[in-house]
Design a protein around this motif. Structure first.
Motif, PDB file in Angstrom:
ATOM      1  N   PHE A 184      -6.744   2.295   6.343  1.00 36.15           N
ATOM      2  CA  PHE A 184      -5.772   2.911   5.427  1.00 36.15           C
ATOM      3  C   PHE A 184      -5.469   1.972   4.262  1.00 36.15           C
ATOM      4  N   ALA A 185      -5.305   0.687   4.571  1.00 33.71           N
ATOM      5  CA  ALA A 185      -4.934  -0.275   3.534  1.00 33.71           C
ATOM      6  C   ALA A 185      -6.083  -0.506   2.555  1.00 33.71           C
ATOM      7  N   ASN A 195      -5.258   0.410  10.722  1.00 30.92           N
ATOM      8  CA  ASN A 195      -4.319  -0.041   9.691  1.00 30.92           C
ATOM      9  C   ASN A 195      -5.081  -0.585   8.491  1.00 30.92           C
ATOM     10  N   TRP A 196      -6.148  -1.318   8.781  1.00 37.53           N
ATOM     11  CA  TRP A 196      -6.942  -1.917   7.705  1.00 37.53           C
ATOM     12  C   TRP A 196      -7.685  -0.859   6.912  1.00 37.53           C
ATOM     13  N   ARG A 201       4.148  -0.175   8.737  1.00 36.89           N
ATOM     14  CA  ARG A 201       2.737  -0.563   8.715  1.00 36.89           C
ATOM     15  C   ARG A 201       2.479  -1.579   7.607  1.00 36.89           C
ATOM     16  N   GLU A 218      -0.882  -7.660  12.383  1.00 43.06           N
ATOM     17  CA  GLU A 218      -0.353  -6.669  13.312  1.00 43.06           C
ATOM     18  C   GLU A 218      -0.300  -7.204  14.741  1.00 43.06           C
ATOM     19  N   GLY A 229      -6.036   2.480   0.414  1.00 37.67           N
ATOM     20  CA  GLY A 229      -4.774   2.717  -0.280  1.00 37.67           C
ATOM     21  C   GLY A 229      -4.518   1.730  -1.397  1.00 37.67           C
ATOM     22  N   LEU A 237      -2.043  -1.303  18.714  1.00 35.31           N
ATOM     23  CA  LEU A 237      -0.870  -1.760  17.978  1.00 35.31           C
ATOM     24  C   LEU A 237       0.360  -1.609  18.856  1.00 35.31           C
ATOM     25  N   LEU A 256       1.076  -5.495   7.841  1.00 32.82           N
ATOM     26  CA  LEU A 256      -0.319  -5.409   7.414  1.00 32.82           C
ATOM     27  C   LEU A 256      -0.985  -6.787   7.403  1.00 32.82           C
ATOM     28  N   GLY A 257      -2.113  -6.881   8.090  1.00 34.63           N
ATOM     29  CA  GLY A 257      -2.840  -8.142   8.137  1.00 34.63           C
ATOM     30  C   GLY A 257      -2.407  -9.057   9.267  1.00 34.63           C
ATOM     31  N   VAL A 265       0.873  -1.178   0.000  1.00 35.32           N
ATOM     32  CA  VAL A 265       0.000   0.000   0.000  1.00 35.32           C
ATOM     33  C   VAL A 265       0.907   1.224   0.000  1.00 35.32           C
ATOM     34  N   PRO A 266       1.025   1.941  -1.127  1.00 34.79           N
ATOM     35  CA  PRO A 266       2.090   2.924  -1.305  1.00 34.79           C
ATOM     36  C   PRO A 266       2.124   4.045  -0.272  1.00 34.79           C
ATOM     37  N   LEU A 267       0.950   4.531   0.167  1.00 33.56           N
ATOM     38  CA  LEU A 267       0.950   5.704   1.045  1.00 33.56           C
ATOM     39  C   LEU A 267       1.215   5.355   2.506  1.00 33.56           C
ATOM     40  N   MET A 268       1.262   4.061   2.830  1.00 36.47           N
ATOM     41  CA  MET A 268       1.484   3.687   4.232  1.00 36.47           C
ATOM     42  C   MET A 268       2.972   3.511   4.507  1.00 36.47           C
TER      43      MET A 268
END
Lengths: 296, 345
Positions: B217-218, B214-215, A106, A113, B221, A124, A110-111, A99-102
């Motif tokens: 944003f993802a 987080n999810w 993160r 955490e 995104g 988190l 992702l998925g 995800v480019p902007l994260m």
């Protein structure tokens, strides 16, 4: 992380005569391949050869129609990518890796955490996430300046490497890489191949999908060639040279025919000469597969 | 492993606080808010009085309560055009159910919560099932709710407004919760301001410090990448629509208990105000970027503009023009700031 005993007896992944059709389109017919721990199996083929279909079957996006698919000796039929992930098969896609902007950290978790606290205070574990990301990347030999930068600001090669490091960190036993060096420059391709080798040295079985025989020959242990949905060849590294591989990949006898045709009518078909193995990359940047610093 | 984590990289010069602030999504909105404040401070004398401040905050909060979930939804990559009329629907359900079925308003309030959450779930499930653009799905819901609000109210009450529930059991307590106000010095503060700030705090916590954040944003995104690593994208999006519905319920109850009757045609057009507040606050139209605090600043700009025009004794017809101009300016400013921040980071 992986027990490498008995590799010869039960490969991590074994496809035998696997076929797949979409409606009346037979995308894949009777393809077999084996992936062993600590080895790289390369799947080579031109556009439309069935590489994407094969990757979708291995990664669990589509079930196969016929033939057998065994993971560590056990027959499987994956219903979703989650199933494949749970069996330790992680796929790094060419286009949808991140995800480019994260921020990098993160993306890394992702998925999956990690959290601390309980009830409404469950949150988190940011410090662990940042630290582990840095450490896991370092262990793969990737030295990022700042794990807080958006991952979109990294180069394409670096992004692939983060995705590979991520799969290794989360205990993948088989790593499936979809064209990791397409769209990359010489130096970046070398970097990615280096991390592919590092993943292999960490004991993972790797499936490397590519249309570049030069890249494949640098790191591969086994080569499976696909053409128009069928398997046109399967070789061990000892049994084949780069020239033979390139030639077979480019179509062998078809290439001879083409050469013959072109020599008769040079003006008409001149541009078609570009069809020979695309993006021949001079192997001037050999991956430091045995470089001590890339070993875990 | 952990000792590696603690070591700072020598190639990174410590970033100045100013530089770090430049990277925040809210920055453009804050600059805009200061500009609007200064503008009305000069253009309208009463604007700087403390009593005006309470009025401005109240106007901001009524939009801000909805701007928070709408901003989260935009970060998650979707729109909700039904958010404006859903507020009215929620108030109507609450009022009419209480009036027709029972003698206690709390029953109506509870039923309204369930109905409104169901509306949000409908939006979300339709979206993830049909995979149609959220613009189309929620435009459909928007039109259907607009019709239902008018049609059912006329059918049940005989007029376009609901009957007064001011004398029913439980009204005073519900009024305290959703529509009370208290006075600090010369400033009259509405309870909606507390709801608003509370929601901003919760949303910020969720976005930055939880897995759900987080999810979100993802999902906005890169939904494909998120799904591939096991993020429940569909569930996240349904959850976001239900968050919008929950806030619509709060706003709806405020609407009901501050006037004790509800006009069934209200709320049309408000959905754009929520989206404007979120966009001014730095949310990207394409998803994956933004903040809850930004939406609050955006709502505050809205509050200052709507009341500032009144204090300046201009014709309020001009309000929409200003709002539009503000939206364009804020978006341009956001884009410019982000480009600068990325270029120098």
């Amino acid at each position: 992380m992986t027990t490498t005993t008995d590799t010869a007896a039960a490969p991590l992944v074994a496809l035998t005569d696997v076929s797949k059709s979409y409606g009346n389109v037979r995308a894949l017919r009777d393809v077999s391949l084996e992936v062993h721990a600590g080895e790289i199996t390369c799947v080579l083929g031109d556009n439309g050869a069935g590489k994407s279909t094969l990757i979708k079957i291995i990664s669990g996006l589509h079930p196969h129609d016929s033939g057998s698919y065994a993971v560590a000796g056990e027959q499987v039929r994956h219903a979703s990518p989650r199933d494949a992930l749970d069996r330790g098969i992680a796929t790094v896609y060419q286009d949808l890796a991140v995800v480019p902007l994260m921020p990098v950290w993160r993306n890394f978790f992702l998925g999956s955490e990690p959290t601390k606290g309980r009830g409404p205070l469950r949150r988190l574990d940011v410090a662990t996430m940042r630290g582990t990301t840095r450490a896991a990347l370092l262990r793969m030999g990737i030295d990022l300046r700042d794990v807080d930068q958006p991952i979109g600001t990294l180069s394409g090669g670096e992004r692939q490497c983060v995705a590979i490091a991520r799969a290794v960190h989360f205990g993948a036993r088989v790593l499936v890489l979809d064209e990791p060096t397409a769209a990359l420059g010489v130096k970046q391709s070398g970097m990615v191949l280096k991390y592919v080798a590092a993943a292999r040295d960490a004991g993972l079985g790797v499936v490397l999908i590519t249309h570049n025989p030069h890249h494949a020959f640098l790191v591969g242990d086994r080569f499976v060639l696909l053409k128009r949905g069928t398997m046109s060849g399967s070789h061990f590294k000892e049994d084949i040279t780069l020239d033979e591989l390139t030639r077979e990949m480019a179509g062998g006898s078809e290439l001879d025919e083409l050469t013959h045709e072109l020599s008769r009518a040079p003006a008409a078909g001149a541009p078609a000469a570009g069809d020979t193995p695309a993006a021949d990359l001079p192997a001037q940047d050999p991956p430091a597969a045995t470089d001590p610093e890339t070993r875990a | 492993m952990s000792d590696l984590a603690a070591v700072a990289d020598e190639r990174l010069a410590p970033r100045s606080t100013a530089r770090r602030l430049l990277g925040r999504p809210e920055l453009g909105a804050v600059v805009g808010a200061v500009a609007v404040f200064v503008f009305f401070a000069f253009a309208a004398d009463p604007f700087l009085q403390w009593s005006s401040f309470g009025t401005v905050l109240y106007a901001s909060s009524t939009i801000g309560i909805m701007a928070v979930p709408v901003a989260l939804l935009m970060i998650g990559g979707e729109f909700d055009l039904s958010a404006g009329v859903m507020v009215t629907s929620s108030a109507l359900v609450s009022s009419m159910f209480s009036f027709q079925m029972t003698a206690n308003v709390w029953v109506g309030v509870g039923v309204s919560l369930l109905v409104t959450l169901a509306l949000g779930a409908f939006n979300g499930i339709m979206l993830v099932r049909t995979k149609l653009p959220s613009f189309i799905i929620t435009l459909g819901t928007f039109l259907m709710l607009t019709g239902l609000n008018l049609g059912l109210t006329k059918l049940i009450s005989g007029t376009v407004a609901t009957k007064s529930i001011g004398d029913m059991e439980g009204f005073p307590a519900a009024h305290d919760l959703f529509a009370s106000h208290w006075t600090v010095g010369s400033v009259d503060l509405q309870v909606t301001i507390a709801w608003w700030l509370g929601l901003v705090a919760v949303a910020t916590w969720v976005l930055l410090r939880t897995r759900a954040g987080n999810w979100i944003f993802a999902a906005g995104g890169n939904a494909g990448a998120a799904r591939a690593v096991g993020v429940p994208v569909a569930r996240t999006k349904v959850g976001l629509y239900m968050a919008v519905a929950f806030c619509a319920w709060i706003s709806g109850q405020h609407l009901l208990f501050s006037f004790d009757v509800v006009q069934s045609g209200e709320g049309v057009g408000n959905e754009f105000l929520y989206i404007i507040a979120a966009v001014i606050g730095g949310c990207l139209m394409t998803g994956g970027y933004g903040s809850a605090v930004g939406s609050a600043v955006g709502a505050f700009i809205f509050g200052m503009t709507s009341k500032g025009i009144v204090y300046a004794q201009w014709n309020p017809d001009w309000f929409k023009f200003f709002l539009g101009a503000m939206l364009l300016l804020a978006t341009l400013l956001n884009a410019w700031v982000r480009k600068r921040a990325e270029a120098t980071a």
